[in-house]
Scaffold this motif. Structure first.
Motif, PDB file in Angstrom:
ATOM      1  N   SER A   1     -10.159   4.432  -6.990  1.00 45.82           N
ATOM      2  CA  SER A   1     -11.353   3.642  -6.703  1.00 45.82           C
ATOM      3  C   SER A   1     -11.055   2.242  -6.203  1.00 45.82           C
ATOM      4  O   SER A   1     -11.984   1.500  -5.896  1.00 45.82           O
ATOM      5  CB  SER A   1     -12.223   3.487  -7.949  1.00 45.82           C
ATOM      6  OG  SER A   1     -12.280   4.639  -8.681  1.00 45.82           O
ATOM      7  N   ASN A   2      -9.805   1.817  -6.174  1.00 45.07           N
ATOM      8  CA  ASN A   2      -9.491   0.482  -5.659  1.00 45.07           C
ATOM      9  C   ASN A   2      -9.956   0.361  -4.219  1.00 45.07           C
ATOM     10  O   ASN A   2      -9.924   1.332  -3.466  1.00 45.07           O
ATOM     11  CB  ASN A   2      -7.991   0.207  -5.745  1.00 45.07           C
ATOM     12  CG  ASN A   2      -7.509   0.103  -7.171  1.00 45.07           C
ATOM     13  OD1 ASN A   2      -8.250  -0.299  -8.058  1.00 45.07           O
ATOM     14  ND2 ASN A   2      -6.271   0.483  -7.405  1.00 45.07           N
TER      15      ASN A   2
ATOM     16  N   GLU B   1     -12.356   4.950   4.676  1.00 42.49           N
ATOM     17  CA  GLU B   1     -11.095   5.390   4.086  1.00 42.49           C
ATOM     18  C   GLU B   1     -10.093   5.676   5.186  1.00 42.49           C
ATOM     19  O   GLU B   1     -10.470   6.128   6.277  1.00 42.49           O
ATOM     20  CB  GLU B   1     -11.301   6.658   3.264  1.00 42.49           C
ATOM     21  CG  GLU B   1     -12.199   6.456   2.074  1.00 42.49           C
ATOM     22  CD  GLU B   1     -12.441   7.738   1.291  1.00 42.49           C
ATOM     23  OE1 GLU B   1     -11.855   8.790   1.632  1.00 42.49           O
ATOM     24  OE2 GLU B   1     -13.226   7.679   0.329  1.00 42.49           O
ATOM     25  N   ASP B   2      -8.817   5.425   4.879  1.00 40.89           N
ATOM     26  CA  ASP B   2      -7.748   5.820   5.799  1.00 40.89           C
ATOM     27  C   ASP B   2      -7.537   7.336   5.681  1.00 40.89           C
ATOM     28  O   ASP B   2      -8.159   7.986   4.831  1.00 40.89           O
ATOM     29  CB  ASP B   2      -6.471   5.012   5.544  1.00 40.89           C
ATOM     30  CG  ASP B   2      -5.700   5.413   4.297  1.00 40.89           C
ATOM     31  OD1 ASP B   2      -6.067   6.391   3.602  1.00 40.89           O
ATOM     32  OD2 ASP B   2      -4.701   4.745   3.997  1.00 40.89           O
TER      33      ASP B   2
ATOM     34  N   LEU C   1       0.821  -1.198   0.000  1.00 43.33           N
ATOM     35  CA  LEU C   1       0.000   0.000   0.000  1.00 43.33           C
ATOM     36  C   LEU C   1       0.860   1.255   0.000  1.00 43.33           C
ATOM     37  O   LEU C   1       1.882   1.311   0.688  1.00 43.33           O
ATOM     38  CB  LEU C   1      -0.900   0.000   1.243  1.00 43.33           C
ATOM     39  CG  LEU C   1      -1.874   1.162   1.350  1.00 43.33           C
ATOM     40  CD1 LEU C   1      -3.021   0.977   0.368  1.00 43.33           C
ATOM     41  CD2 LEU C   1      -2.399   1.273   2.758  1.00 43.33           C
ATOM     42  N   ARG C   2       0.431   2.267  -0.725  1.00 42.82           N
ATOM     43  CA  ARG C   2       1.108   3.563  -0.736  1.00 42.82           C
ATOM     44  C   ARG C   2       0.299   4.558   0.092  1.00 42.82           C
ATOM     45  O   ARG C   2      -0.935   4.552   0.052  1.00 42.82           O
ATOM     46  CB  ARG C   2       1.253   4.118  -2.157  1.00 42.82           C
ATOM     47  CG  ARG C   2       1.962   3.224  -3.151  1.00 42.82           C
ATOM     48  CD  ARG C   2       3.328   2.819  -2.664  1.00 42.82           C
ATOM     49  NE  ARG C   2       4.082   2.062  -3.639  1.00 42.82           N
ATOM     50  CZ  ARG C   2       4.207   0.746  -3.644  1.00 42.82           C
ATOM     51  NH1 ARG C   2       3.567   0.011  -2.755  1.00 42.82           N
ATOM     52  NH2 ARG C   2       4.961   0.129  -4.517  1.00 42.82           N
ATOM     53  N   VAL C   3       1.004   5.400   0.829  1.00 44.00           N
ATOM     54  CA  VAL C   3       0.401   6.501   1.587  1.00 44.00           C
ATOM     55  C   VAL C   3       1.231   7.753   1.342  1.00 44.00           C
ATOM     56  O   VAL C   3       2.393   7.667   0.950  1.00 44.00           O
ATOM     57  CB  VAL C   3       0.325   6.192   3.102  1.00 44.00           C
ATOM     58  CG1 VAL C   3      -0.570   4.981   3.374  1.00 44.00           C
ATOM     59  CG2 VAL C   3       1.698   5.986   3.702  1.00 44.00           C
ATOM     60  N   ASN C   4       0.639   8.918   1.572  1.00 43.18           N
ATOM     61  CA  ASN C   4       1.347  10.186   1.345  1.00 43.18           C
ATOM     62  C   ASN C   4       2.425  10.450   2.387  1.00 43.18           C
ATOM     63  O   ASN C   4       3.475  10.990   2.061  1.00 43.18           O
ATOM     64  CB  ASN C   4       0.362  11.357   1.335  1.00 43.18           C
ATOM     65  CG  ASN C   4      -0.670  11.184   0.256  1.00 43.18           C
ATOM     66  OD1 ASN C   4      -1.759  10.723   0.538  1.00 43.18           O
ATOM     67  ND2 ASN C   4      -0.330  11.504  -0.972  1.00 43.18           N
TER      68      ASN C   4
ATOM     69  N   GLU D   1     -13.328  -2.021   2.928  1.00 42.30           N
ATOM     70  CA  GLU D   1     -14.631  -2.537   3.312  1.00 42.30           C
ATOM     71  C   GLU D   1     -14.417  -3.636   4.345  1.00 42.30           C
ATOM     72  O   GLU D   1     -13.518  -4.470   4.221  1.00 42.30           O
ATOM     73  CB  GLU D   1     -15.337  -3.127   2.093  1.00 42.30           C
ATOM     74  CG  GLU D   1     -16.626  -3.840   2.417  1.00 42.30           C
ATOM     75  CD  GLU D   1     -17.212  -4.565   1.222  1.00 42.30           C
ATOM     76  OE1 GLU D   1     -18.344  -5.052   1.352  1.00 42.30           O
ATOM     77  OE2 GLU D   1     -16.543  -4.666   0.164  1.00 42.30           O
ATOM     78  N   MET D   2     -15.258  -3.646   5.360  1.00 36.87           N
ATOM     79  CA  MET D   2     -15.323  -4.740   6.337  1.00 36.87           C
ATOM     80  C   MET D   2     -16.727  -5.299   6.207  1.00 36.87           C
ATOM     81  O   MET D   2     -17.703  -4.556   6.369  1.00 36.87           O
ATOM     82  CB  MET D   2     -15.061  -4.211   7.750  1.00 36.87           C
ATOM     83  CG  MET D   2     -14.976  -5.280   8.797  1.00 36.87           C
ATOM     84  SD  MET D   2     -13.393  -6.116   8.639  1.00 36.87           S
ATOM     85  CE  MET D   2     -13.542  -7.327   9.926  1.00 36.87           C
TER      86      MET D   2
END
Length: 126
Positions: free
Chosen positions: A66-67, A112-113, A9-12, A120-121
């Protein structure tokens, strides 16, 4: 055979999401950490590389899209508990928790993070 291996996963910015993932991922079963200079790795119980893991790295140019990453819940109460955890840790609930028109028993929360990555859970009986 479950063919799932891992998520990259990528984050800023790690500082923007650190509290979120350090609180959420253990709730989802990623209880072991293997952090390095470039990767923040949360793994399931057992030994790498034979267990599922969630690896996060920083990309200042990351743009959420949208992933969506989905997780199974053992019951509706777990969906509700994860929704509360997400809110407490600074995530955003976008839908739910509740029954959704996907099937009569489809109970989920979409969230969303802090960087906008989507999750989704969900729990359903059929």
């Amino acid at each position: 055979m479950n063919r799932f291996s891992h998520i990259d996963l990528r984050v800023n910015a790690w500082e923007q999401v650190c509290e979120f993932y350090e609180g959420l991922l253990p709730e989802l079963g990623f209880v072991n950490t293997y952090h390095s200079r470039d990767w923040y790795v949360f793994a399931a119980e057992g030994e790498l590389p034979s267990v599922p893991y969630f690896a996060i790295t920083v990309d200042a140019n990351h743009k959420p899209n949208s992933n969506l990453i989905g997780f199974w819940a053992v019951d509706r109460a777990e969906v509700d508990r994860i929704a509360e955890t997400v809110k407490r840790l600074g995530g955003t609930i976008t839908t739910g928790p509740g029954l959704l028109p996907i099937s009569p028993t489809y109970y989920a929360v979409y969230f969303e993070d802090p960087c906008g990555n989507k999750y989704e859970m969900m729990h359903r009986l059929n």
